[in-house]
Design an enzyme around this catalytic site. Structure first.
Site, short mmCIF file in Angstrom:
data_model
loop_
_atom_site.label_atom_id
_atom_site.label_comp_id
_atom_site.label_asym_id
_atom_site.label_seq_id
_atom_site.Cartn_x
_atom_site.Cartn_y
_atom_site.Cartn_z
N CYS A 89 0.86 -1.18 0.00
CA CYS A 89 0.00 0.00 0.00
C CYS A 89 0.90 1.24 0.00
O CYS A 89 1.90 1.28 0.72
CB CYS A 89 -0.89 -0.01 1.24
SG CYS A 89 -1.97 1.43 1.37
N GLU A 133 -8.66 -0.64 -2.91
CA GLU A 133 -8.97 0.79 -2.80
C GLU A 133 -10.34 1.03 -2.23
O GLU A 133 -10.59 1.98 -1.58
CB GLU A 133 -8.83 1.48 -4.16
CG GLU A 133 -7.43 1.44 -4.75
CD GLU A 133 -6.33 2.02 -3.85
OE1 GLU A 133 -6.61 2.87 -3.00
OE2 GLU A 133 -5.20 1.58 -4.00
#
Length: 133
Positions: A89, A133
């Site tokens: 991430c 996401e």
């Protein structure tokens, strides 16, 4: 277009629920441009608005060799199957971990013109990015 700094784990904006976008206008389209530039500058394939400090439900995804696209107020409406993947991430640099993701994913959202769209993906990087996401 502006490259905005990525917010990292521990930043309060990453812990708060993002607000729904009430109207898709030029300010949202500018945000999408900035998010796209910021994502590519950080060598990512996806980014959410809170990751650049904006607490709105806006996501940009840019698959290799494809044009990036935005999802405004995205909602996963269908998922099935299960697979284990190694994932990182942008807001947690230098860390990767094994996560469970769906094989098939369908997301409903608005595009940058305010039109409702659906994005479907199966057993690929796009499916992983949609869910992440």
């Amino acid at each position: 277009m502006t490259v905005r700094p990525i917010r990292y784990l521990g930043d309060p904006v990453l812990r708060k629920p993002a607000r729904k976008v009430s109207r898709v206008d030029d300010s949202i389209r500018k945000l999408i441009e900035d998010m796209t530039e910021s994502m590519y500058a950080a060598h990512g394939v996806g980014i959410a608005a809170p990751q650049i400090g904006v607490p709105l439900r806006v996501v940009v995804i840019g698959m290799p060799d494809e044009d990036p696209f935005a999802l405004i107020n995205p909602e996963v409406i269908e998922r099935s199957g299960e697979r284990r993947l190694d994932e990182g991430c942008l807001s947690v640099p230098g860390y990767r971990g094994t996560v469970t993701r769906s094989v098939k994913v369908t997301v409903k959202a608005l595009d940058q013109r305010g039109k409702e769209i659906r994005v479907k993906a199966e057993d690929n990087l796009l499916a992983q990015a949609l869910e992440h996401e």
